[in-house]
Design a protein around this motif. Structure first.
Motif, PDB file in Angstrom:
ATOM      1  N   LYS A   1       0.805  -1.221   0.000  1.00  0.00           N
ATOM      2  CA  LYS A   1       0.000   0.000   0.000  1.00  0.00           C
ATOM      3  C   LYS A   1       0.844   1.279   0.000  1.00  0.00           C
ATOM      4  O   LYS A   1       0.378   2.330   0.439  1.00  0.00           O
ATOM      5  CB  LYS A   1      -0.937  -0.008   1.203  1.00  0.00           C
ATOM      6  N   LEU A   2       2.060   1.190  -0.486  1.00  0.00           N
ATOM      7  CA  LEU A   2       2.890   2.394  -0.537  1.00  0.00           C
ATOM      8  C   LEU A   2       2.373   3.400  -1.546  1.00  0.00           C
ATOM      9  O   LEU A   2       2.560   4.606  -1.387  1.00  0.00           O
ATOM     10  CB  LEU A   2       4.335   2.026  -0.885  1.00  0.00           C
ATOM     11  N   LEU A   3       1.750   2.909  -2.611  1.00  0.00           N
ATOM     12  CA  LEU A   3       1.197   3.774  -3.644  1.00  0.00           C
ATOM     13  C   LEU A   3      -0.280   3.449  -3.833  1.00  0.00           C
ATOM     14  O   LEU A   3      -0.682   2.288  -3.777  1.00  0.00           O
ATOM     15  CB  LEU A   3       1.925   3.582  -4.974  1.00  0.00           C
ATOM     16  N   SER A   4      -1.070   4.478  -4.090  1.00  0.00           N
ATOM     17  CA  SER A   4      -2.480   4.253  -4.380  1.00  0.00           C
ATOM     18  C   SER A   4      -2.660   3.654  -5.769  1.00  0.00           C
ATOM     19  O   SER A   4      -3.602   2.901  -6.009  1.00  0.00           O
ATOM     20  CB  SER A   4      -3.262   5.559  -4.253  1.00  0.00           C
ATOM     21  N   ARG A   5      -1.772   4.018  -6.684  1.00  0.00           N
ATOM     22  CA  ARG A   5      -1.706   3.435  -8.011  1.00  0.00           C
ATOM     23  C   ARG A   5      -0.252   3.131  -8.312  1.00  0.00           C
ATOM     24  O   ARG A   5       0.647   3.843  -7.856  1.00  0.00           O
ATOM     25  CB  ARG A   5      -2.252   4.389  -9.077  1.00  0.00           C
ATOM     26  N   VAL A   6      -0.003   2.076  -9.085  1.00  0.00           N
ATOM     27  CA  VAL A   6       1.370   1.648  -9.363  1.00  0.00           C
ATOM     28  C   VAL A   6       1.665   1.798 -10.850  1.00  0.00           C
ATOM     29  O   VAL A   6       0.901   1.305 -11.694  1.00  0.00           O
ATOM     30  CB  VAL A   6       1.582   0.177  -8.947  1.00  0.00           C
ATOM     31  N   PRO A   7       2.747   2.496 -11.208  1.00  0.00           N
ATOM     32  CA  PRO A   7       3.125   2.580 -12.628  1.00  0.00           C
ATOM     33  C   PRO A   7       3.266   1.183 -13.227  1.00  0.00           C
ATOM     34  O   PRO A   7       3.749   0.260 -12.567  1.00  0.00           O
ATOM     35  CB  PRO A   7       4.471   3.311 -12.583  1.00  0.00           C
ATOM     36  N   PRO A   8       2.853   1.003 -14.470  1.00  0.00           N
ATOM     37  CA  PRO A   8       2.792  -0.344 -15.048  1.00  0.00           C
ATOM     38  C   PRO A   8       4.125  -0.935 -15.462  1.00  0.00           C
ATOM     39  O   PRO A   8       4.237  -2.153 -15.613  1.00  0.00           O
ATOM     40  CB  PRO A   8       1.891  -0.156 -16.272  1.00  0.00           C
ATOM     41  N   GLN A   9       5.154  -0.081 -15.684  1.00  0.00           N
ATOM     42  CA  GLN A   9       6.429  -0.589 -16.184  1.00  0.00           C
ATOM     43  C   GLN A   9       7.596   0.000 -15.395  1.00  0.00           C
ATOM     44  O   GLN A   9       7.521   1.142 -14.941  1.00  0.00           O
ATOM     45  CB  GLN A   9       6.617  -0.226 -17.660  1.00  0.00           C
ATOM     46  N   PRO A  10       8.678  -0.762 -15.257  1.00  0.00           N
ATOM     47  CA  PRO A  10       9.883  -0.201 -14.644  1.00  0.00           C
ATOM     48  C   PRO A  10      10.486   0.892 -15.528  1.00  0.00           C
ATOM     49  O   PRO A  10      10.260   0.944 -16.726  1.00  0.00           O
ATOM     50  CB  PRO A  10      10.836  -1.406 -14.543  1.00  0.00           C
ATOM     51  N   ILE A  11      11.255   1.772 -14.906  1.00  0.00           N
ATOM     52  CA  ILE A  11      11.921   2.858 -15.626  1.00  0.00           C
ATOM     53  C   ILE A  11      13.167   2.319 -16.322  1.00  0.00           C
ATOM     54  O   ILE A  11      14.006   1.661 -15.698  1.00  0.00           O
ATOM     55  CB  ILE A  11      12.318   3.985 -14.663  1.00  0.00           C
ATOM     56  N   ALA A  12      13.297   2.601 -17.610  1.00  0.00           N
ATOM     57  CA  ALA A  12      14.493   2.228 -18.367  1.00  0.00           C
ATOM     58  C   ALA A  12      15.502   3.365 -18.225  1.00  0.00           C
ATOM     59  O   ALA A  12      15.510   4.308 -19.016  1.00  0.00           O
ATOM     60  CB  ALA A  12      14.149   1.979 -19.830  1.00  0.00           C
ATOM     61  N   PHE A  13      16.354   3.289 -17.211  1.00  0.00           N
ATOM     62  CA  PHE A  13      17.284   4.384 -16.937  1.00  0.00           C
ATOM     63  C   PHE A  13      18.272   4.604 -18.081  1.00  0.00           C
ATOM     64  O   PHE A  13      18.767   5.719 -18.271  1.00  0.00           O
ATOM     65  CB  PHE A  13      18.033   4.118 -15.629  1.00  0.00           C
ATOM     66  N   ASN A  14      18.564   3.550 -18.838  1.00  0.00           N
ATOM     67  CA  ASN A  14      19.503   3.714 -19.946  1.00  0.00           C
ATOM     68  C   ASN A  14      18.908   4.503 -21.106  1.00  0.00           C
ATOM     69  O   ASN A  14      19.621   4.882 -22.033  1.00  0.00           O
ATOM     70  CB  ASN A  14      19.990   2.341 -20.428  1.00  0.00           C
ATOM     71  N   ARG A  15      17.615   4.792 -21.048  1.00  0.00           N
ATOM     72  CA  ARG A  15      16.974   5.587 -22.088  1.00  0.00           C
ATOM     73  C   ARG A  15      16.876   7.065 -21.711  1.00  0.00           C
ATOM     74  O   ARG A  15      16.404   7.874 -22.502  1.00  0.00           O
ATOM     75  CB  ARG A  15      15.569   5.031 -22.393  1.00  0.00           C
ATOM     76  N   ILE A  16      17.311   7.406 -20.504  1.00  0.00           N
ATOM     77  CA  ILE A  16      17.209   8.793 -20.062  1.00  0.00           C
ATOM     78  C   ILE A  16      18.313   9.630 -20.708  1.00  0.00           C
ATOM     79  O   ILE A  16      19.493   9.411 -20.480  1.00  0.00           O
ATOM     80  CB  ILE A  16      17.305   8.898 -18.529  1.00  0.00           C
ATOM     81  N   LYS A  17      17.914  10.569 -21.522  1.00  0.00           N
ATOM     82  CA  LYS A  17      18.843  11.511 -22.145  1.00  0.00           C
ATOM     83  C   LYS A  17      18.644  12.924 -21.602  1.00  0.00           C
ATOM     84  O   LYS A  17      19.525  13.768 -21.694  1.00  0.00           O
ATOM     85  CB  LYS A  17      18.641  11.524 -23.665  1.00  0.00           C
TER      86      LYS A  17
END
Length: 232
Positions: A89-105
């Motif tokens: 219950k840490l989040l009321s809604r959970v993002p559906p996918q993990p963050i692809a940190f290697n795509r962060i520009k």
């Protein structure tokens, strides 16, 4: 010690203004690859510059369906991680996918500059920004969601920016200017028109799409409290 190793890695290759992708390295070193590969959401409280605090949410690698949370604080020695809870219950809604940190520009500092440029075009001033980073549900591309606040802490705008390309995906300002088309100028719809009603629906959808937080104290449910005073 693990923390000492983290600090050495960060001081060797990262500055405060370029610390977003390195968050995955911190989580990896402190909690393991299974956790770092499952990071779903980054959040920061309102800040006038690049954030010095982050809340990091990740899938619990040992308990399916549950989350773990870490708090990162930047100090003289670099980024210091601290466990900050776990459970379903840490989040009321959970993002559906993990963050692809290697795509962060485009990092948080870059996103702030883009927000400042668009605020000028929208003839709006903001003082602080609250940051979130999550993956697009359809493409998996990392995206920044910034709530832009005035001196009183009220939101005067909200902007979604691709962390991969720097494109503005959505923007909304308290003077009624909005655009949901990347690269298009912001413009107000005619009062009472179908365009105005459609714009209101877009604003509500944009707000709700970024309402993840449960009990962290980094609440984002107050986004647009000036724009949606009558929205229940």
């Amino acid at each position: 010690m693990k923390t000492s190793l983290i600090f050495s890695l960060l001081l060797a290759g990262a500055s405060l203004g370029h610390a977003n992708p390195e968050i995955a390295t911190i989580i990896d070193q402190e909690y393991g690859a299974a956790t770092s590969e499952g990071v779903l959401l980054l959040q920061s409280p309102a800040s006038a510059g690049d954030p010095t605090q982050w809340a990091v949410y990740a899938r619990d690698p040992f308990r399916p369906g549950e989350l773990v949370r870490a708090a990162l604080t930047f100090g003289k020695g670099g980024w210091a991680p601290k466990a900050a809870g776990a459970g379903p219950k840490l989040l009321s809604r959970v993002p559906p996918q993990p963050i692809a940190f290697n795509r962060i520009k485009f990092r948080s500092a870059d996103a702030l500059k883009i927000a400042q440029q668009n605020a000028v075009l929208a003839k709006t001033n903001f003082v602080t920004a609250s940051y979130q980073l999550a993956a697009d549900a359809a493409t998996g591309a990392p995206q920044w969601g910034l709530a832009l606040n005035d001196n009183g802490g009220d939101e005067v705008g909200f902007i979604v920016i691709s962390a991969e390309t720097g494109a503005v995906i959505h923007q909304q300002w308290d003077n009624g200017l909005a655009s949901n088309t990347p690269g298009a100028p912001v413009s107000p719809p005619e009062p009472g028109s179908k365009g105005e009603r459609a714009a209101d629906n877009v604003k509500r959808a944009a707000r709700r799409a970024w309402e993840w937080t449960g009990d962290t104290g980094l609440e984002v449910g107050h986004f647009f409290k000036r724009l949606f005073k009558g929205d229940n």
